[in-house]
Design an enzyme around this catalytic site. Sequence first.
Site, PDB file in Angstrom:
ATOM      1  N   ARG A  59    -139.823 -20.052  -5.409  1.00 50.91           N
ATOM      2  CA  ARG A  59    -139.602 -21.194  -4.507  1.00 50.91           C
ATOM      3  C   ARG A  59    -140.860 -22.030  -4.311  1.00 50.91           C
ATOM      4  NH1 ARG A  59    -139.566 -16.419  -2.115  1.00 50.91           N
ATOM      5  NH2 ARG A  59    -140.752 -15.969  -0.235  1.00 50.91           N
ATOM      6  N   GLU A 117    -135.682 -17.298   3.159  1.00 53.58           N
ATOM      7  CA  GLU A 117    -136.601 -16.493   2.351  1.00 53.58           C
ATOM      8  C   GLU A 117    -137.994 -16.388   2.968  1.00 53.58           C
ATOM      9  OE1 GLU A 117    -136.357 -16.845  -2.021  1.00 53.58           O
ATOM     10  OE2 GLU A 117    -134.761 -18.277  -1.681  1.00 53.58           O
ATOM     11  N   HIS A 133    -114.270 -32.644   9.772  1.00 49.10           N
ATOM     12  CA  HIS A 133    -112.844 -32.329   9.772  1.00 49.10           C
ATOM     13  C   HIS A 133    -112.585 -30.898  10.221  1.00 49.10           C
ATOM     14  CE1 HIS A 133    -111.868 -36.161   7.830  1.00 49.10           C
ATOM     15  NE2 HIS A 133    -113.064 -36.007   7.282  1.00 49.10           N
ATOM     16  N   LYS A 185    -131.686  -7.092  -7.078  1.00 47.26           N
ATOM     17  CA  LYS A 185    -131.934  -7.278  -8.521  1.00 47.26           C
ATOM     18  C   LYS A 185    -132.135  -5.934  -9.216  1.00 47.26           C
ATOM     19  CE  LYS A 185    -133.746 -11.966  -8.316  1.00 47.26           C
ATOM     20  NZ  LYS A 185    -134.782 -12.927  -8.597  1.00 47.26           N
TER      21      LYS A 185
HETATM   22  C1  F6R Z   1    -137.795 -15.872  -4.700  1.00 49.65           C
HETATM   23  C2  F6R Z   1    -136.844 -16.914  -4.861  1.00 49.65           C
HETATM   24  C3  F6R Z   1    -135.475 -16.547  -5.350  1.00 49.65           C
HETATM   25  C4  F6R Z   1    -135.397 -16.690  -6.886  1.00 49.65           C
HETATM   26  C5  F6R Z   1    -134.024 -16.300  -7.386  1.00 49.65           C
HETATM   27  C6  F6R Z   1    -133.843 -16.503  -8.865  1.00 49.65           C
HETATM   28  O1  F6R Z   1    -139.007 -16.484  -4.397  1.00 49.65           O
HETATM   29  O2  F6R Z   1    -137.174 -18.010  -4.610  1.00 49.65           O
HETATM   30  O3  F6R Z   1    -134.550 -17.384  -4.714  1.00 49.65           O
HETATM   31  O4  F6R Z   1    -135.688 -18.000  -7.249  1.00 49.65           O
HETATM   32  O5  F6R Z   1    -133.795 -14.949  -7.076  1.00 49.65           O
HETATM   33  O6  F6R Z   1    -134.908 -15.981  -9.602  1.00 49.65           O
HETATM   34  P1  F6R Z   1    -135.606 -16.897 -10.692  1.00 49.65           P
HETATM   35  O7  F6R Z   1    -136.098 -18.091  -9.956  1.00 49.65           O
HETATM   36  O8  F6R Z   1    -136.722 -16.068 -11.240  1.00 49.65           O
HETATM   37  O9  F6R Z   1    -134.570 -17.206 -11.703  1.00 49.65           O
END
Ligand code: F6R
Length: 298
Positions: free
Chosen positions: A133, A200, A216, A295
């Site tokens: 981010r 986040e 609405h 993940k």
């Molecule tokens: C963590 C973040 C998450 C990731 C997301 C997808 O900082 O911002 O929202 O962006 O889990 O991961 P990426 O960006 O590596 O595809």
Amino acid sequence: MIEDYMRWEQYILRRAPDFELKYDVGGRRYEIGPDDRVYVAGMGGSGVVGDLLRDLSALYDWPFDVVVVKDYFFRGRRGLMIAVSYSGNTVETITAAQEALRRGIPVVAITTGGRLAELGIPTIRVPKASAPRAALPQMFTAALWVLRRIYGIEFALPDSLPYDSALEERLKSVISRRPTIVAPASMQGVAYRVKNEINENAKMDSPVEILPEAHHNWIEGASSPLMALTSEQIPLEHRRRVEITVDLVGGELFKVDMTIGGVLTFLKHVGLATAKLALERGIDPLKTPRIDLIKQRL
Ligand code: F6R
């Protein structure tokens, strides 16, 4: 992370990255050309690139529709895909990109590496940051350069993203009251990015309501506090909707300059405000343990 947000203007890609317009993958030829549909696949901090492009493409009437893909599953039949994943290892994004290729749709990747960079497709590698981010400027401007190359769209990149301590303080004060974010459809991407940063960085819940649809339904149950987003550049119909909402329910109105520089400047301050709110509550804004755990478990 705070330093990253303060450095955002240095992350803006100022020169067009090079990538192939014709390439082969798995014995199949792909040719990237202007199609009136652009899919932008990506999740979370990378997926917001698609949300923001969707806002800007509608506001500036760019000659294509942006369709945001935030899932494994992709059913497009024609067009072009930009797959954005900071890590390059997000399973939903990789799966959607592979499905696009299977359907004969050319894909361009924007990433720092990972498995996405190994698919054999044109790949723009962007500089790393402390978190996906925090790498919004490089991923967003990389996507803009891709669109410029293919469609010849015009855009101006900002020289700087000036820091405004008063805006940061105002954002901190509103966000600490756990507002519902209200925005018009033309600013949906900005609204979702604000939500994501509250989630986040500050580790707080953050509902979002999009107008006119929320007029609405949600409006009947709405209660303060509200954080309302508007802009000079959005359609009058949308501006009126936001004004009426604030008249009815109350709330703080934030005006966003819906240019590339204006959006990045506003979001830089949202990043700073949410990161500092976390620190004040003894929380690490950078760590996202639940996201990491999910993940790992998949
Ligand atoms: C963590 C973040 C998450 C990731 C997301 C997808 O900082 O911002 O929202 O962006 O889990 O991961 P990426 O960006 O590596 O595809």
